[in-house]
Motif scaffolding. Structure first.
Motif, PDB file in Angstrom:
ATOM      1  N   LYS A  71      62.302  72.699  39.888  1.00 46.15           N
ATOM      2  CA  LYS A  71      61.007  72.625  39.309  1.00 46.15           C
ATOM      3  C   LYS A  71      60.125  73.742  40.162  1.00 46.15           C
ATOM      4  CE  LYS A  71      57.751  70.667  37.090  1.00 46.15           C
ATOM      5  NZ  LYS A  71      57.470  71.085  35.627  1.00 46.15           N
TER       6      LYS A  71
ATOM      7  N   GLU B  55      57.844  64.084  32.196  1.00 51.31           N
ATOM      8  CA  GLU B  55      57.472  65.322  32.474  1.00 51.31           C
ATOM      9  C   GLU B  55      56.372  66.031  31.660  1.00 51.31           C
ATOM     10  OE1 GLU B  55      59.396  69.525  34.213  1.00 51.31           O
ATOM     11  OE2 GLU B  55      60.512  68.256  32.940  1.00 51.31           O
TER      12      GLU B  55
ATOM     13  N   GLU C  56      58.526  77.445  38.771  1.00 51.73           N
ATOM     14  CA  GLU C  56      56.966  77.677  39.093  1.00 51.73           C
ATOM     15  C   GLU C  56      57.042  79.260  39.594  1.00 51.73           C
ATOM     16  OE1 GLU C  56      55.944  74.660  41.744  1.00 51.73           O
ATOM     17  OE2 GLU C  56      55.916  73.249  40.361  1.00 51.73           O
TER      18      GLU C  56
ATOM     19  N   THR D 106      50.679  64.167  34.977  1.00 47.08           N
ATOM     20  CA  THR D 106      50.274  65.573  35.419  1.00 47.08           C
ATOM     21  C   THR D 106      51.494  66.164  36.394  1.00 47.08           C
ATOM     22  OG1 THR D 106      49.319  64.779  37.535  1.00 47.08           O
ATOM     23  CG2 THR D 106      47.742  64.686  35.412  1.00 47.08           C
ATOM     24  N   GLU D 107      51.180  67.578  36.709  1.00 48.39           N
ATOM     25  CA  GLU D 107      52.281  68.111  37.770  1.00 48.39           C
ATOM     26  C   GLU D 107      52.146  67.355  38.983  1.00 48.39           C
ATOM     27  OE1 GLU D 107      53.224  72.395  39.628  1.00 48.39           O
ATOM     28  OE2 GLU D 107      51.640  72.322  38.146  1.00 48.39           O
ATOM     29  N   GLN D 108      51.071  66.875  39.519  1.00 48.24           N
ATOM     30  CA  GLN D 108      51.254  66.307  40.627  1.00 48.24           C
ATOM     31  C   GLN D 108      51.623  64.851  40.746  1.00 48.24           C
ATOM     32  OE1 GLN D 108      50.669  67.548  43.652  1.00 48.24           O
ATOM     33  NE2 GLN D 108      50.272  69.405  42.694  1.00 48.24           N
TER      34      GLN D 108
ATOM     35  N   ILE E 200      55.587  65.313  40.420  1.00 52.01           N
ATOM     36  CA  ILE E 200      55.941  65.801  41.832  1.00 52.01           C
ATOM     37  C   ILE E 200      55.838  64.462  42.523  1.00 52.01           C
ATOM     38  CG2 ILE E 200      55.538  67.030  43.959  1.00 52.01           C
ATOM     39  CD1 ILE E 200      54.524  69.317  42.174  1.00 52.01           C
TER      40      ILE E 200
END
Length: 85
Positions: free
Chosen positions: A78, A32, A82, A36-38, A41
């Motif tokens: 998650k 994590e 957000e 990156t966030e993408q 995911i």
């Protein structure tokens, strides 16, 4: 929400043992942090698909479905982070 009672926190459970929970630094935290966030995911989605599709083809189907649900729960958590973040 009523669904919150159904979906446990993904950090409260581990399917298939305590091998990650017993580590001083969980691989989860490292991923994590460095992804990156993408990418993160995508990791969650990929594992949801992997475990759902292999259920009944390798080992314990119920355990694979529980693992798929674990990743789904983590993705939902998650999203909640957000929303409040």
């Amino acid at each position: 929400m009523a669904n919150d009672k159904v979906l446990l926190s993904s950090f409260d459970t581990q399917v298939g043992g305590n091998h990650y929970k017993d580590m001083p630094i969980q691989p989860w935290d490292v991923m994590e942090t460095v992804l990156t966030e993408q990418e993160f995911i995508g990791f969650l989605k990929g594992n949801m698909i992997k475990y759902a599709m292999r259920a009944g083809h390798k080992g314990d189907a119920k355990q694979d479905l529980e693992k798929a649900l674990w990743y789904l729960q983590r993705r939902i958590n998650k999203m909640k982070e957000e929303e409040h973040g």
